[in-house]
Design a protein around this motif. Structure first.
Motif, PDB file in Angstrom:
ATOM      1  N   LEU A 126      -1.473 -34.598  -9.643  1.00  0.00           N
ATOM      2  CA  LEU A 126      -0.017 -34.388  -9.640  1.00  0.00           C
ATOM      3  C   LEU A 126       0.473 -34.204  -8.208  1.00  0.00           C
ATOM      4  O   LEU A 126       1.526 -34.702  -7.817  1.00  0.00           O
ATOM      5  N   GLY A 129       0.465 -37.521  -6.598  1.00  0.00           N
ATOM      6  CA  GLY A 129       1.558 -38.323  -7.155  1.00  0.00           C
ATOM      7  C   GLY A 129       2.868 -38.165  -6.406  1.00  0.00           C
ATOM      8  O   GLY A 129       3.726 -39.041  -6.437  1.00  0.00           O
ATOM      9  N   LYS A 130       3.013 -37.017  -5.696  1.00  0.00           N
ATOM     10  CA  LYS A 130       4.264 -36.797  -4.946  1.00  0.00           C
ATOM     11  C   LYS A 130       4.402 -37.791  -3.792  1.00  0.00           C
ATOM     12  O   LYS A 130       5.495 -38.077  -3.344  1.00  0.00           O
ATOM     13  N   ASN A 133       3.026 -42.775  -4.822  1.00  0.00           N
ATOM     14  CA  ASN A 133       3.820 -43.820  -5.482  1.00  0.00           C
ATOM     15  C   ASN A 133       3.085 -44.461  -6.639  1.00  0.00           C
ATOM     16  O   ASN A 133       3.457 -45.544  -7.083  1.00  0.00           O
ATOM     17  N   ASP A 137      -0.246 -41.371 -11.397  1.00  0.00           N
ATOM     18  CA  ASP A 137      -0.444 -40.029 -10.816  1.00  0.00           C
ATOM     19  C   ASP A 137       0.746 -39.105 -11.082  1.00  0.00           C
ATOM     20  O   ASP A 137       0.756 -37.963 -10.636  1.00  0.00           O
ATOM     21  N   GLN A 138       1.777 -39.640 -11.739  1.00  0.00           N
ATOM     22  CA  GLN A 138       3.024 -38.867 -11.790  1.00  0.00           C
ATOM     23  C   GLN A 138       3.339 -38.240 -13.135  1.00  0.00           C
ATOM     24  O   GLN A 138       4.346 -37.574 -13.283  1.00  0.00           O
ATOM     25  N   ASP A 139       2.461 -38.445 -14.081  1.00  0.00           N
ATOM     26  CA  ASP A 139       2.749 -37.988 -15.439  1.00  0.00           C
ATOM     27  C   ASP A 139       1.489 -37.292 -15.962  1.00  0.00           C
ATOM     28  O   ASP A 139       0.416 -37.882 -16.030  1.00  0.00           O
TER      29      ASP A 139
END
Ligand code: ADP
Length: 207
Positions: A126, A129-130, A133, A137-139
């Motif tokens: 996570l 993911g910041k 991109n 990695d963002q969920d």
């Protein structure tokens, strides 16, 4: 040739350690994730198909990644060796890698697995993911699915290399430098020339 399989769940630190290992041992880095993302950036048919699966945290079909590794090995014939990062992820991929390397008169030297628990992996990915991109990695639910795919489909690859006496596991939580040092120790042990025991040699002569 020195051929290292760097193993572990998503977020275990394979990419970070690969960068340090390629510099130290002058190896070529082969990451199937990077190769697939390059296909996505180029907008190829393969990339479009792969993107759907990758975004969902699922594996891309074996024949796709095996084909990419085959081409990369042909292209880099002059390499001193390879770091395989994110490959093999299934037993058929591991079997194919053995066959491909045999065609190049070489083989896997050893596998090093970085072990990290699920909660730490979720936290790391996570965070990545910041800036990465990467939709996968963002969920959090996608990240947990990737860890689950690792546990159900990929973890058994460790047994494949254990059977060949090439498997080594390390704690992937700790200082990056310290983990790097431990990986190097394992690799250097495998690089040491095998000194034949005089007894074995005598037996061979008798036979
Ligand atoms: P991570 O180790 O953080 O999951 P990777 O870049 O290795 O990152 O992989 C990202 C995604 O690419 C995987 O979730 C999967 O969809 C796909 N992928 C990468 N390598 C393979 C492989 N060897 N076999 C099948 N799918 C792969």
């Amino acid at each position: 040739m020195l051929n290292i399989v760097l193993f572990g769940p998503p977020g275990a630190g394979k990419g970070t350690q690969s960068q340090k290992l390629i510099a130290h041992y002058h190896l070529v880095h082969l990451s199937t994730g990077d190769l697939l993302r390059a296909q996505i950036t180029q907008g190829t048919v393969l990339g479009l198909k792969a993107k759907k699966l990758m975004d969902e945290g699922l594996l891309v079909p074996d024949e796709v990644v095996i084909g990419m590794i085959d081409s990369a090995l042909q292209e880099k014939k002059e390499a001193a060796g390879f770091i395989f990062d994110g490959f093999p992820r299934t037993v058929p991929q591991a079997e194919s890698l053995d066959q491909l390397l045999a065609q190049h008169q070489t083989r896997v030297s050893c596998m090093v697995a970085l072990e990290v628990g699920e909660e730490e992996l979720v936290k790391r990915l996570l965070e990545r993911g910041k800036t990465s991109n990467r939709p996968d990695d963002q969920d959090e639910s996608k990240i947990r699915r990737r860890v689950n795919v690792y546990n159900t489909e990929t973890a058994q690859v460790a047994g494949y290399y254990a059977n060949q006496h090439k498997f080594h596991a390390l704690n992937g939580i700790g200082e990056i430098e310290s983990i790097f040092g431990q990986i190097c120790q394992i690799i250097d042990q495998h690089q040491r020339p095998v000194i034949e025991s005089p007894i074995a040699a005598t037996d061979e002569v008798k036979a």
